[in-house]
Design a protein around this motif. Sequence first.
Motif, PDB file in Angstrom:
ATOM      1  N   GLY A  13       0.770  -1.234   0.000  1.00 36.98           N
ATOM      2  CA  GLY A  13       0.000   0.000   0.000  1.00 36.98           C
ATOM      3  C   GLY A  13       0.799   1.280   0.000  1.00 36.98           C
ATOM      4  N   SER A  14       2.103   1.215  -0.107  1.00 40.65           N
ATOM      5  CA  SER A  14       2.945   2.413  -0.073  1.00 40.65           C
ATOM      6  C   SER A  14       3.582   2.632  -1.444  1.00 40.65           C
ATOM      7  CB  SER A  14       4.043   2.266   0.979  1.00 40.65           C
ATOM      8  OG  SER A  14       4.936   1.233   0.624  1.00 40.65           O
ATOM      9  N   PRO A  15       4.031   3.864  -1.741  1.00 41.00           N
ATOM     10  CA  PRO A  15       4.766   4.086  -2.991  1.00 41.00           C
ATOM     11  C   PRO A  15       6.013   3.212  -3.098  1.00 41.00           C
ATOM     12  CG  PRO A  15       4.055   6.171  -2.055  1.00 41.00           C
ATOM     13  CD  PRO A  15       3.751   5.127  -1.041  1.00 41.00           C
ATOM     14  N   MET A  28       4.018 -11.300  -5.214  1.00 38.85           N
ATOM     15  CA  MET A  28       3.665  -9.967  -4.738  1.00 38.85           C
ATOM     16  C   MET A  28       2.271  -9.608  -5.240  1.00 38.85           C
ATOM     17  SD  MET A  28       7.269  -7.977  -5.491  1.00 38.85           S
ATOM     18  CE  MET A  28       6.791  -6.511  -4.571  1.00 38.85           C
ATOM     19  N   THR A  29       1.444  -9.097  -4.349  1.00 39.15           N
ATOM     20  CA  THR A  29       0.104  -8.678  -4.744  1.00 39.15           C
ATOM     21  C   THR A  29       0.201  -7.411  -5.595  1.00 39.15           C
ATOM     22  OG1 THR A  29      -0.129  -7.385  -2.710  1.00 39.15           O
ATOM     23  CG2 THR A  29      -0.955  -9.643  -2.693  1.00 39.15           C
ATOM     24  N   ALA A  30      -0.811  -7.197  -6.434  1.00 36.19           N
ATOM     25  CA  ALA A  30      -0.828  -6.019  -7.295  1.00 36.19           C
ATOM     26  C   ALA A  30      -0.784  -4.757  -6.445  1.00 36.19           C
ATOM     27  CB  ALA A  30      -2.077  -6.031  -8.163  1.00 36.19           C
ATOM     28  N   PRO A  31      -0.043  -3.758  -6.852  1.00 35.17           N
ATOM     29  CA  PRO A  31       0.151  -2.589  -6.002  1.00 35.17           C
ATOM     30  C   PRO A  31      -0.991  -1.590  -6.083  1.00 35.17           C
ATOM     31  CG  PRO A  31       1.392  -2.293  -8.011  1.00 35.17           C
ATOM     32  CD  PRO A  31       0.740  -3.657  -8.107  1.00 35.17           C
ATOM     33  N   ASP A  32      -1.165  -0.855  -5.026  1.00 35.09           N
ATOM     34  CA  ASP A  32      -1.997   0.341  -4.976  1.00 35.09           C
ATOM     35  C   ASP A  32      -1.475   1.184  -3.828  1.00 35.09           C
ATOM     36  OD1 ASP A  32      -3.038  -0.679  -2.540  1.00 35.09           O
ATOM     37  OD2 ASP A  32      -4.682  -1.665  -3.591  1.00 35.09           O
ATOM     38  N   LEU A  33      -1.987   2.381  -3.697  1.00 36.24           N
ATOM     39  CA  LEU A  33      -1.667   3.221  -2.552  1.00 36.24           C
ATOM     40  C   LEU A  33      -2.887   3.247  -1.649  1.00 36.24           C
ATOM     41  CD1 LEU A  33       0.244   6.259  -4.128  1.00 36.24           C
ATOM     42  CD2 LEU A  33       1.091   3.996  -3.485  1.00 36.24           C
ATOM     43  N   SER A  34      -2.709   2.806  -0.406  1.00 36.48           N
ATOM     44  CA  SER A  34      -3.851   2.701   0.492  1.00 36.48           C
ATOM     45  C   SER A  34      -3.559   3.419   1.799  1.00 36.48           C
ATOM     46  CB  SER A  34      -4.192   1.227   0.761  1.00 36.48           C
ATOM     47  OG  SER A  34      -3.088   0.548   1.326  1.00 36.48           O
ATOM     48  N   SER A  35      -4.628   3.966   2.371  1.00 39.36           N
ATOM     49  CA  SER A  35      -4.559   4.639   3.664  1.00 39.36           C
ATOM     50  C   SER A  35      -5.948   4.551   4.287  1.00 39.36           C
ATOM     51  CB  SER A  35      -4.147   6.109   3.494  1.00 39.36           C
ATOM     52  OG  SER A  35      -5.215   6.869   2.978  1.00 39.36           O
ATOM     53  N   PRO A  36      -6.092   4.902   5.563  1.00 36.56           N
ATOM     54  CA  PRO A  36      -7.434   4.853   6.161  1.00 36.56           C
ATOM     55  C   PRO A  36      -8.456   5.713   5.432  1.00 36.56           C
ATOM     56  CG  PRO A  36      -5.759   5.081   7.864  1.00 36.56           C
ATOM     57  CD  PRO A  36      -5.059   5.252   6.552  1.00 36.56           C
ATOM     58  N   ALA A  78      -8.112   6.986   2.011  1.00 38.47           N
ATOM     59  CA  ALA A  78      -8.080   7.024   0.548  1.00 38.47           C
ATOM     60  C   ALA A  78      -7.445   5.755  -0.006  1.00 38.47           C
ATOM     61  CB  ALA A  78      -7.306   8.248   0.061  1.00 38.47           C
ATOM     62  N   LEU A  79      -7.845   5.426  -1.228  1.00 37.83           N
ATOM     63  CA  LEU A  79      -7.278   4.296  -1.966  1.00 37.83           C
ATOM     64  C   LEU A  79      -7.033   4.759  -3.395  1.00 37.83           C
ATOM     65  CD1 LEU A  79      -6.586   1.230  -2.286  1.00 37.83           C
ATOM     66  CD2 LEU A  79      -8.980   0.899  -2.937  1.00 37.83           C
ATOM     67  N   LEU A  80      -5.789   4.616  -3.863  1.00 36.58           N
ATOM     68  CA  LEU A  80      -5.434   5.016  -5.218  1.00 36.58           C
ATOM     69  C   LEU A  80      -4.943   3.794  -5.979  1.00 36.58           C
ATOM     70  CD1 LEU A  80      -4.965   7.369  -7.261  1.00 36.58           C
ATOM     71  CD2 LEU A  80      -2.620   7.505  -6.372  1.00 36.58           C
ATOM     72  N   HIS A  81      -5.589   3.515  -7.105  1.00 40.80           N
ATOM     73  CA  HIS A  81      -5.127   2.402  -7.935  1.00 40.80           C
ATOM     74  C   HIS A  81      -5.157   2.822  -9.395  1.00 40.80           C
ATOM     75  CE1 HIS A  81      -9.500   1.102  -8.237  1.00 40.80           C
ATOM     76  NE2 HIS A  81      -9.497   1.815  -7.143  1.00 40.80           N
ATOM     77  N   TRP A  82      -4.562   2.001 -10.263  1.00 41.20           N
ATOM     78  CA  TRP A  82      -4.345   2.394 -11.654  1.00 41.20           C
ATOM     79  C   TRP A  82      -4.406   1.175 -12.546  1.00 41.20           C
ATOM     80  CZ3 TRP A  82      -1.061   3.400  -7.551  1.00 41.20           C
ATOM     81  CH2 TRP A  82      -0.017   2.481  -7.355  1.00 41.20           C
ATOM     82  N   GLN A  96      -7.562   5.919 -10.340  1.00 41.02           N
ATOM     83  CA  GLN A  96      -8.825   6.077  -9.621  1.00 41.02           C
ATOM     84  C   GLN A  96      -8.531   6.305  -8.145  1.00 41.02           C
ATOM     85  OE1 GLN A  96     -11.848   3.099 -10.284  1.00 41.02           O
ATOM     86  NE2 GLN A  96     -12.829   3.484  -8.306  1.00 41.02           N
ATOM     87  N   LEU A  97      -9.066   7.391  -7.611  1.00 38.81           N
ATOM     88  CA  LEU A  97      -8.915   7.727  -6.199  1.00 38.81           C
ATOM     89  C   LEU A  97     -10.257   7.537  -5.515  1.00 38.81           C
ATOM     90  CD1 LEU A  97      -7.166   9.003  -3.881  1.00 38.81           C
ATOM     91  CD2 LEU A  97      -8.091  11.215  -4.619  1.00 38.81           C
ATOM     92  N   ASP A  98     -10.326   6.605  -4.568  1.00 39.85           N
ATOM     93  CA  ASP A  98     -11.538   6.361  -3.788  1.00 39.85           C
ATOM     94  C   ASP A  98     -11.360   6.966  -2.400  1.00 39.85           C
ATOM     95  OD1 ASP A  98     -12.651   4.898  -5.883  1.00 39.85           O
ATOM     96  OD2 ASP A  98     -11.751   3.030  -5.181  1.00 39.85           O
ATOM     97  N   LEU A  99     -12.314   7.799  -1.990  1.00 39.37           N
ATOM     98  CA  LEU A  99     -12.259   8.410  -0.667  1.00 39.37           C
ATOM     99  C   LEU A  99     -13.061   7.564   0.306  1.00 39.37           C
ATOM    100  CD1 LEU A  99     -10.632  11.026  -0.393  1.00 39.37           C
ATOM    101  CD2 LEU A  99     -11.557  10.748  -2.699  1.00 39.37           C
TER     102      LEU A  99
END
Length: 283
Positions: free
Chosen positions: A134-136, A161-169, A171-175, A226-229
């Motif tokens: 979940g980190s850069p 390795m699982t497919a990457p994304d950026l995750s936080s409590p 927001a979620l950013l994936h591409w 895509q940025l999910d809030l």
Amino acid sequence: MNSFTYVLGHLLSLPGRALEAGRRAWPTDRRLRALADSPPARAARAAERQRIGRTVAALGAVAGVEHLLTRISDHCDRPQAFGIHAPGPQGRPALVCRMSASAYFATREDLAVLLPRIEAAGLAAWGSPDGRTGSPAYALRWQGAERAEDGWRLDPEGWRMTAPDLSSPGALLHWDLTDSAVLRPAPSWERIASRVRLSNEQTPPDADAAELLRTARADGRALVLQLDLRTDWRAACTYYTAGRGGPAWRGREHERRREQGRGREQGPDHGPGGEPGPGRERA
């Protein structure tokens, strides 16, 4: 015979009495709509919209990232409409308001260049709860990892390795999205209905997602993000709840009884508001 008839009638009336008691005990849709439009609910709704707007604007301000469109769904309803059946620490609420948002962006930049810029923008504290994904940094490791014969990326120890994304409590950013993932509104608005409050908005309001994608692909912005809030790692933000107490819960029956109580306290010689009744004078 009369006793039997009385008992039978009493038993037959029990279901109707239970239904009537349940109807009075739970706020009507009209009361819930009023509660969803109350000043506290409006203030919480405005604050959540501001949070969404700030985050979307911050990502859109990153060099090389261009905003395409944002979709926001605002839904207030009874808790069971959201699958909430068990009471929480303060009991089961009478009303729950949730907001979900998805924003789409396009870029022609390579992820190896773009991800450090996104991290420097400070949109969120990226990283999964266990700190492993979940980190850069994880996304960049995935980009440079060796690819196995079956297509999986492998870490230095040989684990998949699982497919990457950026995750936080929040927001979620994936591409690497397919076109269908952008063209289909998320959440799927046409399947949601509410008798309390439901608002679905898109910014820009007249944007055509298909045309935006065609234009982005044509000028080289092939990567769509895509940025999910969200809140607390959940897909939607619960920005307002109302408990069982208060006028919205007690309703008209409570107000009628309270007015009757006032009348008894004032006595028969007084009208509404404590003024002397018709034909009466103050002593």
